[in-house]
Design an enzyme around this catalytic site. Structure first.
Site, PDB file in Angstrom:
ATOM      1  N   ASP A   1       0.862  -1.169   0.000  1.00 13.41           N
ATOM      2  CA  ASP A   1       0.000   0.000   0.000  1.00 13.41           C
ATOM      3  C   ASP A   1       0.906   1.229   0.000  1.00 13.41           C
ATOM      4  O   ASP A   1       2.064   1.145   0.401  1.00 13.41           O
ATOM      5  CB  ASP A   1      -0.898  -0.023   1.239  1.00 13.41           C
ATOM      6  CG  ASP A   1      -1.826   1.178   1.300  1.00 13.41           C
ATOM      7  OD1 ASP A   1      -2.325   1.594   0.243  1.00 13.41           O
ATOM      8  OD2 ASP A   1      -2.017   1.712   2.399  1.00 13.41           O
TER       9      ASP A   1
ATOM     10  N   ASP B   1      -1.050  -0.838   5.905  1.00 11.39           N
ATOM     11  CA  ASP B   1      -1.221  -0.268   7.238  1.00 11.39           C
ATOM     12  C   ASP B   1      -2.552  -0.659   7.856  1.00 11.39           C
ATOM     13  O   ASP B   1      -2.904  -0.181   8.928  1.00 11.39           O
ATOM     14  CB  ASP B   1      -1.094   1.257   7.194  1.00 11.39           C
ATOM     15  CG  ASP B   1      -2.147   1.896   6.292  1.00 11.39           C
ATOM     16  OD1 ASP B   1      -2.847   1.141   5.593  1.00 11.39           O
ATOM     17  OD2 ASP B   1      -2.253   3.130   6.282  1.00 11.39           O
TER      18      ASP B   1
ATOM     19  N   ASP C   1      -6.957  -2.527   3.570  1.00 16.43           N
ATOM     20  CA  ASP C   1      -6.056  -3.566   3.073  1.00 16.43           C
ATOM     21  C   ASP C   1      -6.361  -4.936   3.677  1.00 16.43           C
ATOM     22  O   ASP C   1      -5.690  -5.905   3.346  1.00 16.43           O
ATOM     23  CB  ASP C   1      -4.597  -3.199   3.385  1.00 16.43           C
ATOM     24  CG  ASP C   1      -4.173  -1.902   2.744  1.00 16.43           C
ATOM     25  OD1 ASP C   1      -4.579  -1.668   1.595  1.00 16.43           O
ATOM     26  OD2 ASP C   1      -3.456  -1.108   3.381  1.00 16.43           O
TER      27      ASP C   1
END
Length: 965
Positions: free
Chosen positions: A255, A617, A621
Site C-alpha cells: 500500500d 497499514d 487492506d
C-alpha cells in the site's frame, strides 16, 4: 437463523415499537422485540440476541455485541478492529424506500456504511426526527464481522504449500521402506524358529525405527526459533506455519499511504479557481488565512470530524484541512440554536480573532460519508441565517465529473499533473446552493451531487518514509518483485514509485487506460508511454509527467512497467481477460484501487504461481492481507489479527527481515527432514543387518542414540539465525527436488556401504573366529561369565538382546555417523548464519563426539556392560574411526561439490532443457519472444479477434474457501 435479505419499511414512528417486515428463508415474519436500555446497548449482552431484534442505542462509547443495520439516526463509530485505523467513521441510516427489494440493493453504494459491526465502538449516537438511534440485528456470534475475524484466527486459511504435501509423500515413502523391512524381519525370524510373539515384536519395531516419531517436533522447533527471532525485531506472528511460506515469496505488494509514505499529512497549499481558470497558489506556510468564500467554507465544513469531550476527532486529512481554517467546532444547542436544524447538529464558526467573515457559523445538517468505492464525500450545510449549501470533497477527477463543465478550468488535467507528479496528495472541492423545500434527510444523494461548481484543489504533502527506499532496493536486488497498490491518484503513485526506486530512472512506465462498453463502441484499452520531462521554474515545481505522442523505435529496449487504475483493471478483467496475465507480468503501479480490487489483484497474481506478500497499514487492506500468502500489517490495531504477521515498527523494513527469516526457517526444515531421514535410515540399516544374525540393539543403545544424540541435535541444529543479506535466488520449495533427493539417497548409500563393510569385516577378524567375546586389556569377569559357547554369543536378559562384536561395531558406526550427518547437513550461507556461529550446536557436537570416542577407546567393563557392548582390539577401534572419517570426507565433498553447487545444477538444467513450469515464467518466455509486445500508442477493442476472453488458468498451490461477508 440465517437471513437472506431484509426489506425495511417504517409504518408509524408514533407507535411505541417500529414494525419491520423481514423476508427470511422460511418466508415467515419474525416478531420484533424492543430492547430499550438507558445505559446503552452493552447491557444487551446478558440476553440472547437473535436476528430481527430492534436495538435502541443510547449514550456514547458503546461496544456493539452484534452486526446491526442502522434504520434511524446516525452513529460515529471507531472501526479500528476491522480497518486497522482508529479513525471515526460516520454511519448513516438505510434509505427508506417503499419497495420490497433486498436491503443491500437499496444502498446507493457501499452497504457497509449502514451497518454497525460487532466489536466496533459507537463513539457517538445521534438521533434524527424520532430522537433515538435504532438498528436491527443482522448477525450474531460467529456470523458477525468480529466472529469472522475470530474464526480466521482459530481456523486460518488453508495453505496448500508444496512443502507440507511433499512431507506427507516423504512419510509414505518411509512407511513403504518400513513395510519392506517388516517382510524381511518376518522371513528371517520365522526361518530361525523364533516364537510368534518375538517375531511380531521385532517386525513392529522396524516401523518405529523407519518412521521417526520425532519428525514433527523437530520441524516445529525451527519455526519456534524463527518466531522468537522475529518477535525480538518487533514482528509478531499468529500463524507460525506461514514463516516457511515467507521463504518462497517472490512478489510483494505494498500500500502507498502510511506504508511507503508517512502517515502524517501536511497541508501544503490550496489552488483556487474561477471561471477564468486556476489562480495563484495560496500557501499556508505564510501564516495568512484563506480569504472568505465558498472555498474556505468548504474546508471548514466538508469533513466527518466530531467533537467528543471538547476534543476534535476524525480523519487526519480532515483534521489538517479544518485546522488550516482556524475555525472552531461546537454543537448546536450549547451556545445557540439554528432554526430548522437538529438540536445536536455540528456547527463550525470562525474564531474570535477572525475578521472579514460575514457569517456567524455553518451548521452541518447531513453527511453523505466518504466511501472508497465512490471516492468522495458530500455534506449539506446551512449558513446561520443564510443559504443552504452542498459541499463535495474527494478525488479531483471524480469531483470534476459532478461539476458543470464550464466551471472546470480547461487546464485541469495539466494542473493536476503538476502536483501529483511531485507526490502530493490532491483533493478536489466543489459546491452548489440548494433549494430546500423539504427535510435534508429526504434528499437523495444523486439529487445533491449534480451541477456543482468547481472550487479548486487542496494540496497535501505526503513524503516517503526514510526506510522505504533502502528496503525496496534490497528486495529488488534480491529479484523480488515489488508492486504498489494504492487508492491514491495514478500520477502520484507513478512519482512515488520512481522516488522510492520501485521504478528506476532507466525504466519506462506505460500507462494502460481501459474504458467500458458504450452505446457507440465496445470496451477499449489503450497504451501510452509515460515520460518524465524536466520543466524549469513552473510555479517552483521541478518536473511533471507528460504523455508522449511519438515514440522512437528504441523505446522498446530495456525493461518497462505498466501503470493502471482500478477502473481499468476492472474493465480488463471483464472484457480483456486474455490480456490480464500479460499485463500482470510487468504491472507495477495500480492506483485508485478499491479494497475489493486489491483482493482481486492479489488473487490474480497467485493464479500466475507467484508467492505473494501484502504489506499494508490495515486501512482498506484487510481483504488483500488475508488473501495473500503472507500478509504483513503495519497497524497495531485489532485489525492486525486478520493478518498472519504484524510489525510493531510501522515501516517496510520488516519485509526483508521476514523474508530472510522465512528462507532460514525453510532451509532449516529441509535440513531437519534430511537429518531425520538419515537418522532413521542409519538405525534401520543397522538393525536389519543385526536381524540377519537374529541380533538387535539393546534398549540402552536405542535410548542413547535417540536422546543423547538425536534429540539434542534436533533442538540445537535449528538455532542458526538468518543470513543478513538477501541473495537473488530462493531456496528450494519442495522436498521432492533433485538436489534434495540426491543428497538423501547418496548419504543413505554411503551409510549402508559403511555398515555393510563394518559388519562383514568384523566377522573376518582373527580374534572373532577364535570365539573371543571380550578382548579388553583387563578381562571383565561379568562379561566372561556370560560367555557360554565359544562359537556363538548367548542371549542375556529377558528382553532378547544379544551382545556381540557385530552389535558393538554397528552401534558405534551408527551413533557417530548420526553426529557426522548432523554436521554435514547443517547449512550456513547463503540463507543461514554459518554453522560455527551456532555455538550451542557446535558445543553439543563436540561433547557428543568426545563421549562416543571415550566410550569407544575406554576399557571400562561396567560401562560396556550397561550399554551391552563388547570390548574389541584397539586396532579395530581405529578401523572404525577410519571408516567414519572416510564416510565424513566423502559425504562432505558430495554435499559441497555437487548438492550445494548451484552453478553445476544450472548447467545440468540447460543440458536437459529444463524450464520452469510456473505460469509467470511461461508468460515471461512467451512475451520475450513477442516483438509486438508491449503495444504503445495503440488502442484495442473487446470485439477484436485477439482481445476476447482467454482460457482461464488456476493455481494449485493456493487454495481458499473463505466466504465474503
Amino acid at each position: 437463523m440465517s437471513i437472506i435479505s431484509i426489506a425495511l419499511t417504517v409504518y408509524d414512528l408514533r407507535e411505541q415499537s417500529v414494525k419491520l417486515h423481514h423476508l427470511v428463508e422460511s418466508h415467515n415474519s419474525i416478531t420484533v422485540s424492543v430492547c430499550e436500555k438507558k445505559a446503552g446497548v452493552q447491557e444487551l449482552e446478558s440476553r440472547f440476541l437473535v436476528p430481527g431484534d430492534l436495538l435502541i442505542l443510547t449514550g456514547n462509547k458503546v461496544q456493539m455485541p452484534c452486526d446491526a443495520i442502522l434504520i434511524d439516526g446516525s452513529c460515529v463509530v471507531d472501526e479500528g478492529m476491522l480497518t486497522g485505523e482508529s479513525i471515526p467513521v460516520t454511519k448513516t441510516p438505510l434509505p427508506k424506500m417503499d419497495s420490497s427489494v433486498p436491503w443491500k440493493t437499496q444502498s446507493e453504494a457501499d452497504y457497509k456504511r449502514h451497518v454497525l459491526f460487532c466489536g466496533t465502538e459507537v463513539i457517538q449516537a445521534r438521533g434524527a426526527c424520532s430522537g433515538t438511534v435504532k438498528a436491527v440485528v443482522l448477525q450474531t456470534g460467529f456470523n458477525t464481522a468480529k466472529g469472522d475475524l475470530v474464526r480466521s484466527i482459530l481456523y486460518p486459511k488453508p495453505m496448500n504449500f508444496k512443502l507440507y504435501r511433499d512431507a506427507i509423500r516423504f512419510l509414505l515413502c518411509l512407511v513403504g521402506t518400513a513395510t519392506i523391512g517388516m517382510i524381511y524381519t518376518l522371513c528371517v525370524y520365522v526361518l530361525s524358529g523364533e516364537p510368534p510373539e518375538e517375531v511380531v515384536k521385532k517386525a513392529l519395531d522396524v516401523i518405529t525405527i523407519a518412521v521417526p516419531p520425532a519428525l514433527p517436533a523437530a520441524l516445529t522447533t525451527g519455526i519456534i526459533y524463527a518466531q522468537r527471532r522475529l518477535k525480538k525485531r518487533g514482528i509478531f506472528c499468529i500463524s507460525p506455519q506461514r514463516i516457511n511460506v515467507c521463504g518462497q515469496l517472490n512478489l510483494v505488494c505494498f500500500d502507498k499511504t502510511g506504508t511507503l509514505t508517512r502517515d502524517g499529512l501536511d497541508l501544503w497549499g490550496v489552488v483556487p479557481c474561477d471561471r477564468s481558470g486556476f489562480q495563484e497558489v495560496h500557501s499556508f506556510a505564510s501564516g495568512e488565512a484563506l480569504p472568505w468564500g465558498p472555498l474556505s467554507a468548504a474546508m471548514a465544513s466538508c469533513h466527518s470530524l466530531i467533537l467528543l469531550d471538547g476534543t476534535i476527532h476524525g480523519d487526519p486529512l480532515d483534521l489538517k484541512m479544518f485546522e488550516a481554517t482556524t475555525w472552531e467546532m461546537v454543537v448546536s444547542g450549547h451556545d445557540f440554536h439554528i432554526k430548522g436544524a437538529p438540536a445536536c447538529a455540528m456547527v463550525v464558526k470562525p474564531c474570535k480573532t477572525a475578521s472579514q467573515v460575514p457569517v456567524e457559523g455553518i451548521a452541518i445538517l447531513h453527511q453523505f460519508p466518504f466511501s472508497s468505492a465512490l471516492q468522495r464525500m458530500t455534506v449539506i450545510v446551512q449558513e446561520m441565517g443564510g443559504d443552504w449549501l452542498a459541499f463535495m470533497k474527494g478525488a479531483p477527477e471524480r469531483v470534476a465529473s459532478f461539476c458543470q463543465p464550464e466551471t472546470v478550468p480547461t487546464s485541469f488535467v495539466s494542473e493536476l499533473q503538476i502536483y501529483t507528479t511531485q507526490g502530493f496528495r490532491v483533493i478536489g472541492l466543489a459546491y452548489k446552493k440548494l433549494e430546500m423545500d423539504h427535510h435534508t434527510t429526504a434528499l437523495m444523494r444523486d439529487q445533491v451531487e449534480s451541477d456543482l461548481i468547481f472550487l479548486g484543489l487542496l494540496i497535501l504533502e505526503n513524503r516517503l518514509k526514510e526506510e522505504t527506499k533502502p528496503a525496496l532496493e534490497e528486495l529488488i536486488s534480491a529479484r523480488i518483485r515489488t508492486v504498489m497498490i494504492t487508492g491514491d491518484n495514478l500520477q502520484t503513485a507513478i512519482t512515488v514509485a520512481r522516488k522510492s526506486g520501485m521504478v528506476s530512472e532507466s525504466q519506462k512506465v506505460i500507462l494502460i487506460e481501459a474504458n467500458e462498453t458504450t452505446e457507440s463502441s465496445s470496451a477499449s484499452v489503450s497504451w501510452q508511454l509515460v515520460e518524465e520531462k524536466k520543466h524549469i521554474a513552473y510555479r517552483n515545481q521541478d518536473n511533471y509527467i507528460n504523455i508522449r505522442e511519438e515514440v522512437s523505435d528504441n523505446s522498446r529496449e530495456g525493461s518497462y512497467h505498466f501503470a493502471l487504475s482500478g477502473k481499468s483493471f476492472q474493465v480488463i478483467s471483464q472484457h480483456f481477460s486474455s490480456l490480464l496475465p500479460k499485463i500482470l507480468i510487468n504491472g507495477t503501479i495500480f492506483a485508485r484501487m478499491s479494497p475489493g480490487q486489491k483482493s482481486s489483484l492479489v488473487e490474480e497474481f497467485q493464479k500466475l504461481d507467484y508467492f505473494v506478500g501484502m504489506c499494508g497499514d490495515g486501512a482498506n487492506d484487510c481483504g488483500a492481507l488475508k488473501m495473500a500468502h503472507v500478509g504483513i500489517s503495519l497497524s497495531e490495531q485489532e485489525a492486525s489479527v486478520a493478518s498472519p504477521f504484524t510489525s510493531k515498527t510501522p515501516n517496510i523494513e520488516c519485509v526483508p527481515h521476514l523474508i530472510k527469516e522465512g528462507r532460514a526457517a525453510l532451509v532449516t526444515s529441509f535440513c531437519m527432514f534430511k537429518y531425520m531421514a538419515l537418522y532413521s535410515m542409519i538405525q534401520y540399516v543397522g538393525v536389519l543387518l543385526l536381524y540377519w544374525e537374529t541380533n538387535s540393539l539393546s534398549n540402552y543403545q536405542f535410548l542413547f542414540q535417540d536422546l543423547a544424540i538425536t534429540t539434542l541435535i534436533g533442538v540445537t541444529m535449528n538455532l542458526n539465525g538468518a543470513y543478513p543479506k538477501l541473495v537473488p535466488f530462493r531456496p528450494a520449495g519442495r522436498l521432492i527436488s533433485p538436489p534434495l533427493l540426491l543428497s538423501v539417497i547418496l548419504n543413505i548409500l554411503l551409510s549402508l556401504a559403511m555398515h555393510i563393510v563394518g559388519f562383514i569385516l568384523v566377522q573376518r577378524q582373527p580374534w572373532y573366529s577364535m570365539g573371543m567375546h571380550s578382548t579388553c586389556t583387563v578381562q571383565n569377569e561379568t562379561i566372561s561369565k556370560l560367555t557360554i559357547s565359544p562359537t556363538a554369543p548367548d542371549k542375556i536378559g529377558s528382553n532378547g538382546v544379544f551382545t556381540s562384536f557385530e552389535n558393538t561395531t554397528i552401534w558405534f558406526l551408527g551413533t557417530i555417523n548420526c553426529i557426522i550427518v548432523a554436521l554435514v547437513f547443517s547449512k550456513g550461507k547463503p540463507f543461514r548464519q554459518p554453522t560455527y556461529t551456532n555455538y550451542i550446536f557446535v558445543l553439543v557436537l563436540v561433547i557428543q563426539l568426545s563421549v562416543c570416542l571415550f566410550i569407544l577407546f575406554a576399557d571400562i567393563p561396567e560401562l560396556y556392560r550397561r550399554l551391552d557392548l563388547l570390548c574389541t582390539p584397539v586396532l579395530w577401534r581405529v578401523y572404525i574411526v577410519i571408516m567414519l572419517g572416510s564416510n565424513f570426507i566423502v559425504s562432505l565433498v558430495v554435499e559441497e561439490a555437487i548438492i550445494e553447487n548451484r552453478a553445476l545444477w544450472m548447467i545440468i538444467k540447460r543440458c536437459f532443457g529444463y524450464q520452469s513450469r510456473s505460469q509467470y515464467r511461461i508468460w515471461q518466455r512467451a512475451l520475450a519472444n513477442d516483438p509486438s509486445w508491449p503495444p504503445i500508442n495503440q488502442t484495442s477493442y473487446s470485439d477484436m479477434p485477439a482481445c476476447g476472453r482467454g482460457v482461464s488458468y488456476s493455481n494449485p498451490v493456493f487454495e481458499s474457501n473463505e466466504e465474503q461477508l
